[in-house]
Scaffold this motif. Structure first.
Motif, mmCIF file in Angstrom:
data_model
loop_
_atom_site.group_PDB
_atom_site.id
_atom_site.type_symbol
_atom_site.label_atom_id
_atom_site.label_comp_id
_atom_site.label_asym_id
_atom_site.label_seq_id
_atom_site.Cartn_x
_atom_site.Cartn_y
_atom_site.Cartn_z
ATOM 1 N N PRO A 266 0.819 -1.219 0.000
ATOM 2 C CA PRO A 266 0.000 0.000 0.000
ATOM 3 C C PRO A 266 0.850 1.266 0.000
ATOM 4 C CG PRO A 266 -0.014 -1.042 2.158
ATOM 5 C CD PRO A 266 0.690 -1.985 1.244
ATOM 6 N N ASN A 267 0.451 2.192 -0.851
ATOM 7 C CA ASN A 267 1.088 3.513 -0.926
ATOM 8 C C ASN A 267 2.582 3.416 -1.192
ATOM 9 O OD1 ASN A 267 0.985 6.276 -0.992
ATOM 10 N ND2 ASN A 267 1.069 6.547 1.227
ATOM 11 N N TYR A 268 2.985 2.427 -1.962
ATOM 12 C CA TYR A 268 4.394 2.259 -2.333
ATOM 13 C C TYR A 268 4.606 2.894 -3.702
ATOM 14 C CZ TYR A 268 8.968 -0.040 -2.645
ATOM 15 O OH TYR A 268 10.313 -0.297 -2.723
ATOM 16 N N SER A 269 5.659 3.666 -3.837
ATOM 17 C CA SER A 269 5.944 4.371 -5.090
ATOM 18 C C SER A 269 7.286 3.933 -5.633
ATOM 19 C CB SER A 269 5.950 5.889 -4.881
ATOM 20 O OG SER A 269 4.681 6.344 -4.445
ATOM 21 N N PHE A 270 7.326 3.764 -6.938
ATOM 22 C CA PHE A 270 8.561 3.376 -7.616
ATOM 23 C C PHE A 270 8.586 4.004 -8.995
ATOM 24 C CE2 PHE A 270 10.497 0.321 -10.672
ATOM 25 C CZ PHE A 270 11.820 0.550 -10.316
ATOM 26 N N GLU A 271 9.681 4.655 -9.323
ATOM 27 C CA GLU A 271 9.871 5.279 -10.628
ATOM 28 C C GLU A 271 11.222 4.825 -11.185
ATOM 29 O OE1 GLU A 271 7.660 7.228 -12.092
ATOM 30 O OE2 GLU A 271 6.265 7.471 -10.399
#
Length: 649
Positions: A266-271
């Protein structure tokens, strides 16, 4: 001649043949029978093949036979009822599995049925003779002269198919060896690692514990080196095999793993960003790091560190200060180089995923970072001419007020800022960090968990371990602060009453970032990111661990190394990767970069090595002697000698 049962398969006989030490997984020393079978299996063999009977004498009393040339041969000490003989008929299923075993060669009929199968001693065969240049005058690299285990042992057993039947018979059997037999603990098969031992090595590597230290630690935990069958080289080879399986798929696997986290966490961001199918930049931040930035992100710092992976990609953690005055990570990135474009992309990804800008950012005097900050900022002070003149005007303590007013008006008019209201803006908590020492300390912390030979997957495992250590420290401090109370200076009750009366401050006067419960009061993290949970979740976790231990116990007997068709599955399980190794590779690893601070540590070469390297350099032609030598016409020995002799005469 002894009576044999013919109700067993060829694979069984191959298995029992190992008792005579023809294969490498068994031997007899000092009268003891060593094999790959357990005690219960040995009992079953004795019960199924014979009743009663005695084994032959021990090695001390064994009969030694001399061949024609006088060399000694060795006969294994086994029960005589198990010794096969030529033309012994064996009932066997025609399936191929019945002939599975440690064999060397086999031949088949046209219908794919095995015709003959050879099982030989692991010390059999002849050494391959290779010609070598012993002088070594050429620049060709010499090959290492390694020892060979092959000594031409003739012990073997050959099975042949009985025509027209599914049975097989013993075609040839030679049980005499030309070398002493080995103990079971010294055999190569005894050194094979179970899955639990492989998992121990991989988990130790997450704390930057190498194979050699892991072997020492394993020996200490097991009570001594005699209880650790694999050697140090086997521990090192495991890492080599894992790197071999991952190889060029490293970038694709790390991207797939991070995308899988973004989907399930949940609410994990990866770019990430690629150029020409090569991984250039990565940025990731999880749910807890976003909460830390929301509460403590008023002042942050970031600095690059090196030697965290084998591709020399630059690791950039963003650091803030929490309510315990401890450094916390609020985001991390990997860059292939330290260019302006790299830092610009990283800062944009940071602001995109956090949603707000920090009030104050501290960085070192790197030109690329400075330019990247100016590129993404719309601040007026990015105009270098305005900033220079503004600073010179404001910080001139010798300037008179009337002169300041005149010059200030001219500056505002020149940049069309007459309607702009100017005032002093105080940045709260700006005194928490005055230098990048916090970032340097955080870089040192991460470097204790990583090393320069890591793959990207290994680096991410080490990063997760470091973050767990950091958050465990925060949890301990939270518990301690909740239990702590102020110590009074006097034993009088009036002081205690005064502390309660005069410390009742309204909520609006309390800065939220310094509250004890600033995180627990405003955030509820999921079970993926936290160890907390209700009773059902804990029971489910307990059941899952029990199943994992059961599978681990079973795999100890079937995991015979990484040389199998399930290499990828074993490696993924060891590294904690939930997705299989991809077949199609669209993202490749970057070439080894040459960033500052990531140089290779090379030893200083000796004078002999320097001379040897210089000897391979092709020199210029000397016009005096007509040879390619490391001197010129002016220093030519022949010319100098001739000139000296002419001068003497």
């Amino acid at each position: 001649m002894f009576q044999f049962s013919t109700s067993f398969s060829v694979s069984d006989l191959i298995r029992y043949f190992t008792i005579w030490c023809i294969m490498s997984n068994s031997s007899v020393i000092n009268g003891d029978l060593y094999s790959s079978m357990s005690e219960s299996e040995e009992k079953d063999v004795e019960n199924s093949f014979f009743e009663g009977g005695e084994s032959s004498s021990s090695v001390h009393d064994a009969q030694y036979f001399d061949d024609i040339i006088g060399e000694h041969v060795y006969k294994p000490d086994v029960p005589v009822q198990l010794i096969p003989f030529k033309d012994l008929i064996l009932n066997c299923s025609p399936s191929e599995h019945s002939l599975a075993g440690n064999t060397t060669t086999q031949s088949r009929f046209d219908n794919k049925i095995i015709k003959k199968k050879h099982v030989i001693c692991n010390r059999g065969g002849k050494q391959k003779r290779k010609s070598r240049d012993t002088l070594g005058t050429s620049g060709v690299r010499r090959k290492r002269n390694s020892n060979s285990r092959v000594i031409g042992c003739q012990a073997k057993i050959i099975f042949e198919s009985v025509y027209g039947t599914p049975d097989y018979k013993v075609f040839q059997f030679d049980e005499l060896h030309n070398r002493p037999l080995e103990k079971r603990n010294d055999l190569k098969k005894a050194r094979q690692m179970s899955y639990s031992e492989k998992e121990f090595i991989v988990r130790a590597s997450t704390s930057n514990i190498g194979p050699t230290m892991a072997h020492k630690l394993r020996a200490s935990l097991r009570g001594g080196y005699e209880f650790v069958k694999p050697k140090v080289v086997d521990y090192k080879n495991l890492r080599r095999d894992i790197n071999r399986v991952i190889g060029y798929k490293d970038a694709q696997m790390i991207v797939n793993t991070m995308i899988d986290r973004r989907v399930h966490y949940p609410n994990y961001s990866f770019e990430f960003n690629c150029q020409d199918n090569v991984l250039d930049y990565m940025f990731w931040v999880d749910e807890m790091e976003k909460a830390y930035y929301a509460e403590f992100g008023d002042v942050i710092s970031f600095d690059a560190t090196f030697r965290t992976n084998k591709y020399r990609m630059v690791f950039v953690p963003f650091t803030a200060i929490d309510h315990h005055k401890k450094s916390v990570t609020v985001g991390s990135g990997l860059l292939s180089n330290e260019s302006i474009e790299s830092y610009s992309w990283l800062l944009k990804a940071f602001l995109k995923n956090h949603g707000k800008e920090p009030k104050l950012v501290l960085a070192d005097q790197d030109v690329a970072i400075k330019q990247a900050v100016e590129n993404i900022s719309d601040d007026l002070f990015t105009n270098t001419d305005f900033r220079k003149r503004f600073t010179k005007l404001v910080w001139d303590i010798n300037m008179k007020p009337d002169v300041f007013e005149v010059k200030w008006g001219l500056l505002m008019k020149e940049f069309n800022l007459e309607d702009t209201r100017w005032y002093f803006s105080d940045i709260p908590m700006c005194g928490l960090m005055k230098t990048t020492s916090r970032s340097e300390s955080m870089n040192s912390f991460f470097n204790t968990y990583s090393e320069s030979k890591n793959l990207l997957l290994n680096f991410m495992m080490n990063y997760d371990t470091a973050i767990q250590k950091q958050r465990n420290t925060q949890r301990e401090l939270d518990k301690a602060s909740k239990k702590a109370s102020y110590k009074m200076q006097t034993p009088r009750e009036i002081e205690l009453q005064a502390s309660k009366v005069y410390t009742k401050i309204h909520e609006r006067y309390i800065l939220k970032r310094w509250r004890k419960d600033v995180i627990s009061r405003n955030y509820r993290f999921s079970s993926v990111q936290s160890d907390s949970g209700d009773c059902e979740n804990r029971l489910a976790l307990f059941a899952e661990k029990q199943q994992m231990l059961l599978r681990e116990f079973e795999s100890d007997y079937i995991s015979l190394g990484l040389k199998s068709n399930t290499d990828g599955e074993v490696v993924c399980k060891l590294l904690g990767v939930t997705i299989p190794i991809p077949e199609e590779i669209n993202i490749h690893v970057a070439d080894v970069q040459s960033n500052k601070g990531s140089g290779i540590k090379k030893r200083i070469p000796s004078a002999g090595e320097v001379a040897y390297e210089n000897s391979k350099i092709e020199h210029r032609m000397c016009s005096g002697c007509g040879k390619r030598v490391p001197h010129s016409l002016r220093t030519c020995p022949e010319r100098v000698g001739a000139a000296k002799s002419a001068k003497d005469t």
